[in-house]
Design an enzyme around this catalytic site. Structure first.
Site, short mmCIF file in Angstrom:
data_model
loop_
_atom_site.label_atom_id
_atom_site.label_comp_id
_atom_site.label_asym_id
_atom_site.label_seq_id
_atom_site.Cartn_x
_atom_site.Cartn_y
_atom_site.Cartn_z
N ARG A 1 -110.24 24.43 35.58
CA ARG A 1 -110.34 25.53 36.53
C ARG A 1 -109.65 26.75 35.94
O ARG A 1 -108.49 26.68 35.51
CB ARG A 1 -109.68 25.10 37.83
N ASP B 1 -110.80 29.30 56.22
CA ASP B 1 -109.66 29.19 55.31
C ASP B 1 -109.92 30.13 54.14
O ASP B 1 -110.90 29.98 53.41
CB ASP B 1 -109.52 27.73 54.84
N TYR C 1 -99.74 32.78 48.02
CA TYR C 1 -99.17 32.61 46.68
C TYR C 1 -100.21 32.59 45.58
O TYR C 1 -99.86 32.39 44.42
CB TYR C 1 -98.27 31.37 46.60
N LYS C 2 -101.47 32.76 45.94
CA LYS C 2 -102.51 32.80 44.92
C LYS C 2 -102.78 34.27 44.56
O LYS C 2 -101.96 34.90 43.91
CB LYS C 2 -103.76 32.07 45.41
N PHE D 1 -110.61 21.57 50.42
CA PHE D 1 -109.32 21.17 49.87
C PHE D 1 -108.76 20.17 50.87
O PHE D 1 -108.80 20.40 52.08
CB PHE D 1 -108.40 22.40 49.73
#
Lengths: 403, 403
Positions: free
Chosen positions: B378, B204, B229-230, B135
């Protein structure tokens, strides 16, 4: 009723900001339980809750997050919040739009600002000056910024800065108002001196923004940072802000080039290309709950002039000093905040031997200030919600506590 | 009812995690308005709202901030929230207590972790390896960390890392699960390879924590970061976390030594002395609203085993692939997520020429996934609240949209 209580009543009656108090949650059951004094003089540490905030936060949580979910990044304006809220803060610090961005803690923003400043100053300048009396985090972060950019850090008392400046100076990090003494430093004069030496001026506005005019644009400040949970009432640990003067934005080379500061964040490109303008100060995904609580809190500033706030702030601190002089036995406390208006922020700091204990007892009696090591009683005066009767009561309780 | 819909019903009936769905706000009016599909497959971008959160946030705002104000830093446990919430996340990533601290964004934590890792590795090692498919923010921040520590950054595909390691390698920054393809990388094997080369391993966990076992302690990971937050459902932009393995904590030399990481923060001392333990990863004042919303959100994990979550996650993604194969015309999409379980995270990424448009129409029809440039649809599968009937419905709507 004492003479000073009568004076307080008269001052409150003609206070043009008196009506703003109703926009805050004050005089709660907790306040009244505390000996009925209920005077909150710690808004320079954590501002009181603006009444508009709870409903707004509930909407953010229940509807924006709970129902719209991911769509809120666009539909609820989450993505653009850092710049939008920055523009709401801008007039409070004397900045035209497009130069302030909200996000991260003050410490992180000090790092961005100071490293950015050193890089603007160029390779030839190898020294950073930092306020020797600074709130500690600025000093710690400045030490790291110096280490990571190969510069030397030199702590200097603000008054000695002009004499310390020279061809070696890359950047200077100063506090507009000293966190402990409440001393207001000469931002226009010091900024001019820094510029004359060819260096970059970085100001920390934590203890001035929202309490007095700052005039960032007017005085040509280069970079500035500030927190939003003191006089801006953004809530505990609400995000800080970063100001980069428009003319310098293209040269702002952030040490924290997160994806939110990319020219095309959703391009998901391997190479970093910084966004133009204030956006370049962003780093990662903004913390929306804290940020939108802050946005709501800023609504209390609608229609308020910073000049009126400053006038009332000086009147409040003058009056507090008058009441303390009248009520507190001579020699029991020593005021370390300058008496001259042009050197005073919006707090009064009283030195006293047993300051830690005294503050504990004051708080028990409903007068909430704070203690700063080693020996300072600190009282903050937030003109939007502190009145003159509060001030008189606080001084009276202080005298009783010290007596 | 189609055969696969019947299969879905049976799978839901025996799903031991099915009851957890009631702990989230789902199936709202907004969901039903959207063509009645109401399938949220974007929990890998923003987790759904846990039902316990709104009430908790209201208490934080109205009582803790509004009534107790500054006292809440002690009385409401604000000050210790970063470590306390870190310890709540710890078991989800396989860490014993005292090694995880919450605060700042993922990007800022990547900076702390990577600079800290390079400093642990020592002067002799001058190269940082970074996942070439990362990312973007990790790559941008790694570039800055390399620049500021005088190292060279070398992007390498995770599979090529073992061959790229050597005496020059200081640190390696890798993603546990690839954000685009959903590929799960071999954390134990790669960490062992990094260690064999004498380098420091930084992971990560943004796309793995809360979806599958991580085993930080077990596999000897040195440092790790992740967002909340995922799959951890902490809310939009909720604070990230930093893990520093206990044995390395004394050597963790943070590039962001804010006052919150000082051994004695309220001593207000000029000299920096880092706190021991996880505390050393703190920087500035924590953003309490976002942080305590996260703390409430983590309660949905009480009594949940990560192994059960992983088993369901694989069953969900297997079933989605089965439904897509059955419903979507051959050749219309290509799955870029590995089929092998040991290489799959908790998402399915489908490549398709007009992915941006397709996702827009899918969302209009109530199936919420997301689009990642240039050509990926996704879909994230959050085992705590996504069921098998959701999966079948999503595949059906996808087929209709592509047809």
């Amino acid at each position: 009723m004492s003479d000073l209580a009568i004076v307080a009543e008269k001052l409150d009656a003609v206070d043009e900001l008196a009506g703003r108090r109703a926009e805050f949650v004050l005089d709660t059951a907790s306040d009244r339980a505390a000996d009925a004094a209920g005077v909150y003089l710690d808004g320079n540490s954590l501002g009181a809750l603006p009444a508009v905030v709870p409903g707004r936060v509930e909407d953010v949580v229940r509807r924006q997050w709970g129902e719209l979910r991911i769509r809120s990044w666009e539909e609820s304006g989450w993505w653009t919040a850092p710049e939008r809220i920055g523009d709401r803060i801008a007039p409070l610090v004397g900045a035209a739009p497009g130069q302030v961005v909200v996000g991260d803690s003050t410490s992180v923003n000090v790092f961005k600002a100071l490293v950015g400043a050193v890089r603007m100053a160029g390779e030839g300048r190898d020294e950073i000056l930092v306020d020797a009396t600074t709130f500690p985090t600025d000093g710690y972060i400045a030490e790291s910024a110096a280490r990571m950019t190969g510069r030397t850090l030199r702590p200097v008392a603000p008054a000695d800065v002009p004499g310390a400046l020279g061809e070696r100076t890359a950047a200077v990090l100063l506090n507009h108002v000293d966190y402990r003494t409440g001393r207001l430093h000469d931002l226009p004069g010091l900024t001019a001196a820094v510029h004359e030496a060819g260096a970059v001026a970085v100001w920390d506005l934590c203890h001035s923004a929202g309490a007095l005019p700052v005039g960032l644009d007017e005085h040509g400040v280069d970079l500035a940072v500030g927190c939003t949970y003191k006089y801006l009432n953004g809530g505990p640990g609400s995000p800080a802000y970063l100001y980069v003067r428009r003319e310098l934005q293209d040269r702002f080379d952030s040490p924290l080039p997160g994806w939110n500061s990319h020219a095309e964040p959703f391009g998901m490109r391997t190479g970093y290309e910084p966004a133009p303008g204030a956006l370049r100060g962003r780093v990662g995904t903004p913390d929306i709950l804290s940020m939108l609580a802050l946005e709501a809190a800023l609504e209390v500033w609608d229609g308020v002039s910073v000049e009126a706030v400053r006038a009332k702030s000086l009147a409040l601190t003058d009056f507090f000093l008058e009441c303390v002089a009248a009520y507190v036995p001579a020699g029991r406390v020593e005021c370390v905040t300058p008496v001259a208006h042009e050197e005073r922020g919006s707090q009064i700091a009283l030195r006293c031997d047993d300051a830690g204990d005294v503050m504990k007892r004051l708080i028990e009696r409903g007068v909430v200030g704070d203690f700063r090591a080693p020996d300072v009683l600190r009282f903050g005066f937030t003109p939007l919600y502190v009145g003159f009767a509060d001030v008189e009561r606080a001084a009276r309780v202080l005298a009783r506590t010290l007596g």
